[in-house]
Design a protein around this motif. Structure first.
Motif, PDB file in Angstrom:
ATOM      1  N   GLY A  42     -10.770   3.443  36.030  1.00  0.00           N
ATOM      2  CA  GLY A  42      -9.588   4.215  36.340  1.00  0.00           C
ATOM      3  C   GLY A  42      -9.453   5.520  35.600  1.00  0.00           C
ATOM      4  N   LYS A  43     -10.494   5.908  34.862  1.00  0.00           N
ATOM      5  CA  LYS A  43     -10.416   7.144  34.084  1.00  0.00           C
ATOM      6  C   LYS A  43     -11.562   8.074  34.431  1.00  0.00           C
ATOM      7  N   GLN A  44     -11.435   9.306  33.974  1.00  0.00           N
ATOM      8  CA  GLN A  44     -12.491  10.296  34.228  1.00  0.00           C
ATOM      9  C   GLN A  44     -13.649  10.089  33.259  1.00  0.00           C
ATOM     10  N   ARG A  45     -14.785  10.595  33.654  1.00  0.00           N
ATOM     11  CA  ARG A  45     -15.947  10.540  32.784  1.00  0.00           C
ATOM     12  C   ARG A  45     -15.777  11.531  31.635  1.00  0.00           C
ATOM     13  N   THR A  46     -16.063  11.088  30.426  1.00  0.00           N
ATOM     14  CA  THR A  46     -15.865  11.931  29.248  1.00  0.00           C
ATOM     15  C   THR A  46     -17.104  11.922  28.366  1.00  0.00           C
ATOM     16  N   LEU A  47     -17.306  13.000  27.666  1.00  0.00           N
ATOM     17  CA  LEU A  47     -18.420  13.098  26.730  1.00  0.00           C
ATOM     18  C   LEU A  47     -18.172  12.178  25.536  1.00  0.00           C
ATOM     19  N   VAL A  48     -19.221  11.455  25.134  1.00  0.00           N
ATOM     20  CA  VAL A  48     -19.144  10.629  23.932  1.00  0.00           C
ATOM     21  C   VAL A  48     -19.811  11.346  22.767  1.00  0.00           C
ATOM     22  N   ALA A  49     -21.061  11.757  22.971  1.00  0.00           N
ATOM     23  CA  ALA A  49     -21.803  12.436  21.909  1.00  0.00           C
ATOM     24  C   ALA A  49     -22.991  13.155  22.507  1.00  0.00           C
ATOM     25  N   ALA A  50     -23.471  14.171  21.797  1.00  0.00           N
ATOM     26  CA  ALA A  50     -24.622  14.930  22.257  1.00  0.00           C
ATOM     27  C   ALA A  50     -25.438  15.396  21.061  1.00  0.00           C
ATOM     28  N   VAL A  51     -26.725  15.591  21.310  1.00  0.00           N
ATOM     29  CA  VAL A  51     -27.621  16.079  20.267  1.00  0.00           C
ATOM     30  C   VAL A  51     -28.617  17.034  20.906  1.00  0.00           C
ATOM     31  N   ARG A  52     -28.994  18.062  20.174  1.00  0.00           N
ATOM     32  CA  ARG A  52     -29.923  19.073  20.667  1.00  0.00           C
ATOM     33  C   ARG A  52     -31.199  19.100  19.838  1.00  0.00           C
ATOM     34  N   ARG A  53     -32.196  19.821  20.344  1.00  0.00           N
ATOM     35  CA  ARG A  53     -33.494  19.849  19.662  1.00  0.00           C
ATOM     36  C   ARG A  53     -33.382  20.404  18.249  1.00  0.00           C
ATOM     37  N   ASP A  54     -32.410  21.284  18.018  1.00  0.00           N
ATOM     38  CA  ASP A  54     -32.280  21.851  16.672  1.00  0.00           C
ATOM     39  C   ASP A  54     -31.557  20.895  15.729  1.00  0.00           C
ATOM     40  N   GLY A  55     -31.193  19.699  16.227  1.00  0.00           N
ATOM     41  CA  GLY A  55     -30.535  18.704  15.390  1.00  0.00           C
ATOM     42  C   GLY A  55     -29.028  18.756  15.403  1.00  0.00           C
ATOM     43  N   SER A  56     -28.459  19.758  16.025  1.00  0.00           N
ATOM     44  CA  SER A  56     -26.997  19.854  16.061  1.00  0.00           C
ATOM     45  C   SER A  56     -26.433  18.733  16.921  1.00  0.00           C
TER      46      SER A  56
END
Length: 118
Positions: A42-56
């Motif tokens: 019943g809710k929208q999709r939301t970001l949980v976590a992300a990581v990039r090649r530079d480690g951020s």
């Protein structure tokens, strides 16, 4: 077409832990950002976590202190360690992969169900 394969979901009791894994199939062009989204009933999709090649890394506020994202570029994999899970974390979790810096604009996995029982 890049494919993402998720694993590690399931049913866990409140207070328990799960580790989600996702492997991408990209060969020709490198993947930069990888992340996890979730959609609760019943809710929208939301970001949980992300990581990039530079480690951020970046986390949703609800994930800070409980969830940890990590990446193994040699294995084309990203992981989401989820600790002290509560019933409101019940959702379908989706892995994403992008050639650029943006998260969620590229490839998506099929999603994997996480259910936290009280």
């Amino acid at each position: 077409q890049v494919q993402l394969t998720e694993s590690g979901g399931g049913v866990v009791q409140s207070g328990g832990s799960l580790r989600l894994s996702c492997v991408h199939s990209a060969i020709r062009f490198p993947i930069n950002a990888m992340g996890w989204f979730r959609r609760a009933p019943g809710k929208q999709r939301t970001l949980v976590a992300a990581v990039r090649r530079d480690g951020s890394e970046n986390y949703a506020d609800f994930a800070k202190g409980r969830f940890t994202i990590s990446r193994d570029t040699d294995k084309n994999a990203v992981y989401l360690q989820m600790n002290n899970l509560q019933p409101h974390a019940t959702a379908r979790y989706y892995c994403t992969a992008d050639h650029h810096d943006a998260v969620g604009a590229g490839y998506w996995g099929q999603g994997i169900q996480v259910t936290v029982s009280s």
